[in-house]
Design an enzyme around this catalytic site. Structure first.
Site, PDB file in Angstrom:
ATOM      1  N   GLY A 101     -33.018  14.205  -2.679  1.00  0.00           N
ATOM      2  CA  GLY A 101     -33.990  13.679  -3.369  1.00  0.00           C
ATOM      3  C   GLY A 101     -33.511  13.573  -4.920  1.00  0.00           C
ATOM      4  CE  LYS A 484     -27.016  -7.192   7.866  1.00  0.00           C
ATOM      5  NZ  LYS A 484     -28.155  -6.454   8.170  1.00  0.00           N
ATOM      6  CE  LYS A 599     -29.322   2.262   9.877  1.00  0.00           C
ATOM      7  NZ  LYS A 599     -29.088   0.696  10.176  1.00  0.00           N
TER       8      LYS A 599
HETATM    9  O1  M6R Z   1     -34.957   1.425   6.885  1.00  0.00           O
HETATM   10  P1  M6R Z   1     -35.517   0.188   6.205  1.00  0.00           P
HETATM   11  O2  M6R Z   1     -35.622  -0.891   7.082  1.00  0.00           O
HETATM   12  O3  M6R Z   1     -36.648   0.479   5.330  1.00  0.00           O
HETATM   13  O4  M6R Z   1     -34.304   0.024   4.950  1.00  0.00           O
HETATM   14  C1  M6R Z   1     -34.320  -1.082   4.122  1.00  0.00           C
HETATM   15  C2  M6R Z   1     -32.880  -1.442   3.617  1.00  0.00           C
HETATM   16  O5  M6R Z   1     -32.439  -0.336   2.922  1.00  0.00           O
HETATM   17  C3  M6R Z   1     -32.148  -1.997   4.695  1.00  0.00           C
HETATM   18  O6  M6R Z   1     -32.619  -2.863   5.626  1.00  0.00           O
HETATM   19  C4  M6R Z   1     -30.672  -2.386   4.266  1.00  0.00           C
HETATM   20  O7  M6R Z   1     -30.893  -3.552   3.591  1.00  0.00           O
HETATM   21  C5  M6R Z   1     -29.603  -2.793   5.533  1.00  0.00           C
HETATM   22  N1  M6R Z   1     -28.694  -1.802   5.410  1.00  0.00           N
HETATM   23  C6  M6R Z   1     -29.096  -3.963   5.460  1.00  0.00           C
HETATM   24  O8  M6R Z   1     -28.045  -3.952   6.557  1.00  0.00           O
END
Ligand code: M6R
Length: 604
Positions: A101, A484, A599
């Site tokens: 955090g 992507k 992630k």
């Molecule tokens: O877990 P979330 O769907 O809220 O995450 C949002 C983004 O951080 C996530 O979709 C990110 O853009 C991906 N790594 C894209 O592949």
């Protein structure tokens, strides 16, 4: 983002921490460390910059004990160095702490309480453990010192703290950052997510914000910061150990791309009965029916999935849909309609930006629905309603199956609401059948991997930039496709509404600039996009076409089986996922763990 794992009890802590940290690698990190203690005279603190493998190479058999904490750090305050890596120690070395955090008032705390303290690194974390140490020096018990520190610290945090004079206890607390307790026989654990503990236990206990847990081998005592005890039931996680393995795949991303037909079928069996009737929770349907506008809040790929679903939701439910970037809306909420409903789209259910929006929405009394892949996640717990994606753990940083599952889940929701509203478009839409065709279309595309790999090698091997173009839903897929590609291949790529290029960006087109065109819409729209292809080709662009069957021509590069227009974003995105995968692979990059990314993005 940062990951925490800790264990206390009758187990080999080094082994459990290292296995746990390996399972947390997918979250993204740039340094790591563990602290293991056997008794007050025998403990070891080891840290390393780089991968868990680098940390492992530093650990000898002398690093042994039954209690320990480990951490993967994704740098926010201070560079990725060993000094900044966690665990951190108090001034005397007695207390050891890991943190996930951002402590917002760390400079103030340093000024107010830690004059004369010699901090080794630049992190916000180090002040927390110095603070506890200082309060104990001042005469407080360890528990009182920890509580006092928690009352002072502002921001987001998940903490695990060990007092080296009492190796049988781990002190745990959290606010806004994810943290879970894992319960075992003769040992207990703490961790950022269940995946790191599932090898050891399937019994878990949630910790809510501003709660403190005293963890020993036999007990997990939960209280608030004033010491009032809190009763909390445990639950059994549905995770299967085999779900989080890579099997024979070289990378998780490829495995997760391949899993998409199965995910589509799982969603059918979850949100429809054997007669094809929708089984979406009636309370969710009612809440959407009562709204005069749906607001979808999300980040990254989830945001793109919201866009890809917008026109389908509007057509089926008759309710206007507005999209919001979570990191913007958390602090700049625009004027809302009279009866808004918020839908939080999030694979992880832990994205701090989205959570900030939800906190605001809750304070404003706005009903909310979280659509997520992770049961029990923060966004799921704090929203009025939850719909799960049932996609199985998504480990690769690049999101694939969560994107397609989000669109499919929104299709079930939209059809259920539309039917309840008596909308002809919804009543006539045989979603179960159409989604089965989508699963088949995905399967067909997955047999074209060699063709796609070959096209990618010819088009993207050395380029530094590229463009995706499309119209309508293809434009929204282009946004996701370009995210992507840049995310894992580091090729700078933009997703454009095909008609917009000539309003400025076409000046960037020169000899051999790759332009990837997506065509799945009506013939008229397809003809316009083909016109745009001619415009860029005339200026030297190297064009690759991804075209839906029926609209395709002989020299198109990749042809995708035709599906219902509401669902074409799902089938059209699959080749683009593979394009990104092969571009990354052919450049020799770590497909699953792209640089600088995490992630679960648990800081704002
Ligand atoms: O877990 P979330 O769907 O809220 O995450 C949002 C983004 O951080 C996530 O979709 C990110 O853009 C991906 N790594 C894209 O592949």
């Amino acid at each position: 983002m940062c990951g925490i794992v800790g264990v206390v009890g009758n187990r080999n802590a080094t082994d459990i921490l290292m296995q746990g940290l390996e399972k947390l690698e997918y979250r993204g990190y740039d340094s790591a460390g563990i602290y293991v203690i056997d008794n007050p005279d025998n403990s070891r603190l080891i840290k390393s910059v780089g991968r868990i493998a680098d940390l492992r190479s530093k650990i000898g058999i002398d690093v042994a004990g039954a209690t320990g904490i480990g951490h993967t750090r994704w740098a926010t305050h201070g560079q990725a160095t060993e000094e900044n890596a966690h665990p951190h120690t108090s001034a005397t070395g007695r207390f050891i702490l890991v943190h996930n955090g951002v402590i917002e008032n760390y400079l103030q705390i340093k000024e107010d309480f830690l004059a004369g303290h010699d901090l080794k690194g630049q992190t916000d974390t180090e002040i927390a453990v110095h603070l506890v140490g200082q309060f104990v020096e001042d005469g407080l018990s360890v528990l009182e010192a920890f509580k006092k520190a928690l009352h002072i610290i502002e921001g987001s945090y998940a903490f695990a703290l060990i007092d080296s004079q009492d190796p049988e206890t781990i002190y745990v607390a959290k606010n806004k950052s994810p943290l879970l307790i894992g319960l075992g026989e003769g040992y207990n654990m703490v961790c950022s997510d269940a995946m790191a503990m599932i090898r050891e236990t399937s019994q878990f206990m949630e910790i809510h914000d501003k709660e403190l847990v005293i963890l020993t081998k036999d007990q997990a005592l939960v209280s608030d910061y004033d010491g009032h005890p809190i009763e909390r039931d445990s639950y059994t996680a549905e995770l299967d150990l085999s779900d989080i393995g890579k099997g024979t795949y070289p990378f998780y991303m490829l495995k997760e791309i391949d899993e998409q037909p199965t995910v589509m079928r799982k969603l059918i069996s979850t949100y429809a009965d054997e007669q094809g009737q929708m089984t979406v929770d009636p309370a969710i349907i009612k809440s959407v029916q009562e709204a005069d506008r749906i607001y979808i809040l999300a980040a990254g790929t989830s945001y793109n999935a919201g866009f890809a679903s917008k026109s389908m939701i509007e057509t089926l439910t008759d309710t206007p849909v507005e999209l919001g970037i979570a990191s913007e809306w958390g602090y700049n909420m625009p004027l809302l309609s009279k009866k808004p409903m918020f839908i939080l789209l999030s694979q992880s259910g832990e994205t701090a930006d989205s959570r900030q929006v939800l906190v605001k929405a809750n304070a404003m009394g706005i009903p909310s629905l979280t659509i997520t892949n992770v049961p029990g996640s923060t966004l799921s717990r704090e929203a009025s309603y939850t719909m799960l994606l049932h996609a199985g753990p998504e480990i690769a940083v690049a999101s694939t199956k969560a994107y397609t599952a989000q669109i499919a889940a929104l299709a079930f929701l939209s059809k259920a609401v539309g039917e309840a509203n008596g909308k002809k478009e919804a009543l006539d839409f045989d979603l179960v059948h159409e989604l089965s065709l989508v699963a088949q279309s995905i399967e067909a595309t997955l047999t074209e991997k060699d063709l796609i790999a070959d096209k990618v090698e010819k088009l993207l091997a050395t380029t530094r930039n590229a463009f995706y173009i499309g119209r309508g839903n293809d434009y929204y897929v282009a946004m996701e496709a370009s995210l992507k590609l840049k995310e894992i291949s580091y090729i700078q790529c933009e997703g454009f509404a095909a008609g917009e290029l000539k309003h400025g960006t076409i000046s960037l087109i020169e000899d051999d600039t790759p332009v990837l065109a997506l065509i799945s819409s009506s013939e008229v729209v397809a003809a316009h996009t083909r016109g745009n292809i001619q415009e860029v080709a005339a200026r030297g662009a190297n064009v690759l076409t991804v075209v839906e069957e029926g609209l395709h021509k002989e020299d198109d590069d990749i042809v995708v089986n035709q599906v219902h227009p509401y669902l074409s974003s799902i089938s059209m995105v699959i080749p683009t996922q593979l394009i990104a995968y092969y571009a990354s692979l052919q450049r020799g990059l770590d497909v699953d763990k792209p640089r600088n990314l995490a992630k679960a993005v648990t800081v704002e």
